[in-house]
Design a protein around this motif. Sequence first.
Motif, PDB file in Angstrom:
ATOM      1  N   VAL A 117       0.847  -1.257  -0.004  1.00 27.85           N
ATOM      2  CA  VAL A 117      -0.049  -0.034   0.018  1.00 27.85           C
ATOM      3  C   VAL A 117       0.871   1.306  -0.111  1.00 27.85           C
ATOM      4  N   ILE A 118       1.935   1.319   0.786  1.00 38.43           N
ATOM      5  CA  ILE A 118       2.879   2.203   0.851  1.00 38.43           C
ATOM      6  C   ILE A 118       3.671   2.658  -0.346  1.00 38.43           C
ATOM      7  N   ILE A 119       3.955   1.544  -1.228  1.00 34.99           N
ATOM      8  CA  ILE A 119       4.559   1.326  -2.442  1.00 34.99           C
ATOM      9  C   ILE A 119       3.638   1.884  -3.509  1.00 34.99           C
ATOM     10  N   GLU A 120       2.450   1.484  -3.677  1.00 33.72           N
ATOM     11  CA  GLU A 120       1.584   1.801  -4.558  1.00 33.72           C
ATOM     12  C   GLU A 120       1.217   3.419  -4.504  1.00 33.72           C
ATOM     13  N   THR A 121       1.090   3.873  -2.942  1.00 31.86           N
ATOM     14  CA  THR A 121       0.702   5.138  -2.734  1.00 31.86           C
ATOM     15  C   THR A 121       1.886   6.242  -3.302  1.00 31.86           C
ATOM     16  N   ALA A 122       3.085   5.680  -2.839  1.00 33.02           N
ATOM     17  CA  ALA A 122       4.113   6.572  -3.334  1.00 33.02           C
ATOM     18  C   ALA A 122       4.339   6.908  -4.909  1.00 33.02           C
ATOM     19  N   MET A 123       4.012   5.827  -5.501  1.00 29.90           N
ATOM     20  CA  MET A 123       4.124   5.870  -7.003  1.00 29.90           C
ATOM     21  C   MET A 123       3.055   6.765  -7.661  1.00 29.90           C
ATOM     22  N   ARG A 124       1.998   6.702  -6.872  1.00 30.66           N
ATOM     23  CA  ARG A 124       0.780   7.690  -7.348  1.00 30.66           C
ATOM     24  C   ARG A 124       0.707   9.001  -6.923  1.00 30.66           C
ATOM     25  N   VAL A 125       1.092   9.280  -5.739  1.00 35.86           N
ATOM     26  CA  VAL A 125       1.060  10.860  -5.113  1.00 35.86           C
ATOM     27  C   VAL A 125       2.569  11.430  -5.265  1.00 35.86           C
ATOM     28  N   ALA A 126       3.614  10.786  -5.227  1.00 40.30           N
ATOM     29  CA  ALA A 126       4.739  11.322  -5.261  1.00 40.30           C
ATOM     30  C   ALA A 126       5.917  10.736  -6.043  1.00 40.30           C
ATOM     31  N   PRO A 127       5.491  11.106  -7.560  1.00 39.14           N
ATOM     32  CA  PRO A 127       6.259  10.353  -8.657  1.00 39.14           C
ATOM     33  C   PRO A 127       7.737  10.530  -8.771  1.00 39.14           C
ATOM     34  N   LYS A 149      10.395  -5.703 -10.091  1.00 39.29           N
ATOM     35  CA  LYS A 149      10.987  -4.626 -11.367  1.00 39.29           C
ATOM     36  C   LYS A 149       9.538  -4.490 -12.111  1.00 39.29           C
ATOM     37  N   ASP A 150       8.925  -5.558 -12.481  1.00 40.86           N
ATOM     38  CA  ASP A 150       7.667  -5.451 -13.207  1.00 40.86           C
ATOM     39  C   ASP A 150       6.611  -4.419 -12.691  1.00 40.86           C
ATOM     40  N   GLU A 151       6.707  -4.276 -11.340  1.00 41.81           N
ATOM     41  CA  GLU A 151       6.034  -3.541 -10.510  1.00 41.81           C
ATOM     42  C   GLU A 151       6.374  -1.891 -10.552  1.00 41.81           C
ATOM     43  N   GLY A 152       7.758  -1.982 -11.402  1.00 41.33           N
ATOM     44  CA  GLY A 152       8.164  -0.316 -11.320  1.00 41.33           C
ATOM     45  C   GLY A 152       9.077   0.265 -10.609  1.00 41.33           C
ATOM     46  N   LEU A 153       9.755  -0.994  -9.635  1.00 41.60           N
ATOM     47  CA  LEU A 153      10.835  -0.323  -8.558  1.00 41.60           C
ATOM     48  C   LEU A 153      12.126  -0.593  -9.069  1.00 41.60           C
ATOM     49  N   PRO A 154      12.752   0.401  -9.039  1.00 41.89           N
ATOM     50  CA  PRO A 154      14.074   0.466  -9.872  1.00 41.89           C
ATOM     51  C   PRO A 154      15.329  -0.362  -8.788  1.00 41.89           C
ATOM     52  N   ARG A 155      14.919  -0.570  -7.687  1.00 46.85           N
ATOM     53  CA  ARG A 155      16.051  -1.399  -6.889  1.00 46.85           C
ATOM     54  C   ARG A 155      15.226  -2.290  -5.730  1.00 46.85           C
ATOM     55  N   VAL A 156      15.998  -3.296  -5.670  1.00 47.71           N
ATOM     56  CA  VAL A 156      15.567  -4.152  -4.461  1.00 47.71           C
ATOM     57  C   VAL A 156      16.732  -4.531  -3.463  1.00 47.71           C
ATOM     58  N   VAL A 157      16.211  -4.066  -2.242  1.00 44.86           N
ATOM     59  CA  VAL A 157      17.204  -4.359  -0.894  1.00 44.86           C
ATOM     60  C   VAL A 157      16.929  -5.923  -0.745  1.00 44.86           C
ATOM     61  N   LEU A 158      18.049  -6.616  -0.755  1.00 46.42           N
ATOM     62  CA  LEU A 158      17.912  -8.044  -0.561  1.00 46.42           C
ATOM     63  C   LEU A 158      17.974  -8.610   0.852  1.00 46.42           C
ATOM     64  N   ALA A 159      17.313  -9.629   0.986  1.00 49.43           N
ATOM     65  CA  ALA A 159      17.231 -10.266   2.299  1.00 49.43           C
ATOM     66  C   ALA A 159      18.805 -10.555   2.706  1.00 49.43           C
ATOM     67  N   ARG A 160      18.916 -10.536   4.099  1.00 55.20           N
ATOM     68  CA  ARG A 160      19.930 -10.674   4.444  1.00 55.20           C
ATOM     69  C   ARG A 160      20.511 -12.431   4.219  1.00 55.20           C
ATOM     70  N   GLU A 161      19.521 -13.024   4.356  1.00 55.81           N
ATOM     71  CA  GLU A 161      19.808 -14.617   3.869  1.00 55.81           C
ATOM     72  C   GLU A 161      20.142 -14.776   2.452  1.00 55.81           C
ATOM     73  N   THR A 162      20.431 -13.732   1.584  1.00 50.74           N
ATOM     74  CA  THR A 162      20.742 -14.156   0.238  1.00 50.74           C
ATOM     75  C   THR A 162      22.294 -14.621   0.173  1.00 50.74           C
ATOM     76  N   THR A 163      22.618 -15.430  -0.671  1.00 47.28           N
ATOM     77  CA  THR A 163      23.693 -16.021  -0.811  1.00 47.28           C
ATOM     78  C   THR A 163      24.448 -15.125  -1.899  1.00 47.28           C
ATOM     79  N   MET A 164      25.651 -15.326  -2.223  1.00 46.38           N
ATOM     80  CA  MET A 164      26.534 -14.851  -3.247  1.00 46.38           C
ATOM     81  C   MET A 164      26.170 -15.370  -4.637  1.00 46.38           C
ATOM     82  N   ASP A 165      25.987 -16.757  -4.601  1.00 50.08           N
ATOM     83  CA  ASP A 165      25.601 -17.308  -5.838  1.00 50.08           C
ATOM     84  C   ASP A 165      24.191 -16.864  -6.290  1.00 50.08           C
ATOM     85  N   GLU A 166      23.256 -16.687  -5.417  1.00 45.84           N
ATOM     86  CA  GLU A 166      21.895 -16.149  -5.692  1.00 45.84           C
ATOM     87  C   GLU A 166      21.906 -14.692  -6.179  1.00 45.84           C
TER      88      GLU A 166
END
Length: 418
Positions: A117-127, A149-166
């Motif tokens: 909801v916060i993501i969608e609201t930001a894209m709508r009211v604060a482009p 990415k398909d939702e329009g986000l330019p950056r993803v902050v990954l989970a701390r559990e993500t591995t180097m290979d992933e």
Amino acid sequence: MTQSTLSPEYSRYGKRNRLDKPELLAPAGSLEKLKFAVHYGADAVYIGGQQYGLRSNADNFSFEEMREGVEFAAKYGAKVFVATNIYAHQEDLDGIADYLRQLEAAGISAIIAADPVIIETAMRVAPKLEVHLSTQQSTMNWQAVQYWKDEGLPRVVLARETTMDEIREMKARVDVELEVFIHGAMCSSVSGRCVLSNHFTDRDSNRGGCCQSCRWKYDLHADEQSVSEPGDNLFTMGSKDLCMIQHLPDLIDAGVDSFKVEGRMKSIHYVATVVNAYRQAIDAYMADPEGYVLRPEWVAEIGKAANRPLNTGFFYTVPGTEEHIYEPEEKPAPYDFAAIVLDYDAATGIATVQQRSHFRPGTEVEFIGPGGRQFAQHITEIFDDEGNPLTVARHPMQKIRLVTAQPVEPFDLMRKRI
């Protein structure tokens, strides 16, 4: 020298939508910490506003402070991001649209958000605000990265559990910026999904109220009776802290775009020291990847600001029992933050500093500044702001004058050996 493990196959894809140079993203729990983070080399800082963030106990920013922070950061070519990363209950959403508009008006470059909801609201009211997906979403596979990415986000902050290979596979398959935590405290629960704080104190970790219950001391009971023997240590369940300064080439070769340092609740000394070390290492690698050598003084500097023992998190292996802290912690850092340099008179060699921890003549101290400037000395005489001699600097925030062995500059820090 750290050898690159970049595969030939990855080399064909790994620089898609990649920043020209990895961004060093630093925490700023207050306006003062923001200024030090930027001055010591951060490309961007992340802060919390007075609503919608996960550090309710931090010295969070008013809109006026945000504007001042943005103006200061811009002088150094740096950006300011705001964490709006709570999972919102219905009552939390009142006023969110107006809040996001005010962030945009203050010049904030991006928000870090988890709730759709916060993501969608930001894209709508604060482009003009970029929306970066928070690590609270626990993103650990390339299909999820593709979704956001398909939702329009330019950056993803990954989970701390993500591995180097992933990470490598994500960057090879999806044309989006990736941000990872590379230094700081780790949660003992998977992606922070802990309810101990809620249970013990009615403070919700996912609404900014974590009470750090994993760091408490616990006893072992059976049938309501303690099974500990006299003299046994109470135990904790906390994780060791993350540190990747020895593995920056792997992160850069994997395609990580933003290196994030944890610690909005940490001290100015922690922020400045950690940012200073990583800034030098990143710059050295980018200037000459083939000839890059990890300098021991960078590692030593990290140790001077460490709050706990360090490890490499989930990047190379799943942490086991040896990566947690069960016995009483021994603070590894041998230094305490003592003062901030306010001014320096080159004619007399006298610096004016603002006291942050007591010191006296004879105290062994180090002065540090951006870019690795550093020297040690023993303090001889100290004087108050009116020139009166002192036997000890004991009053917090007091202005103290002292002779320094080398020139210093405003924003330099003085620390004392414990």
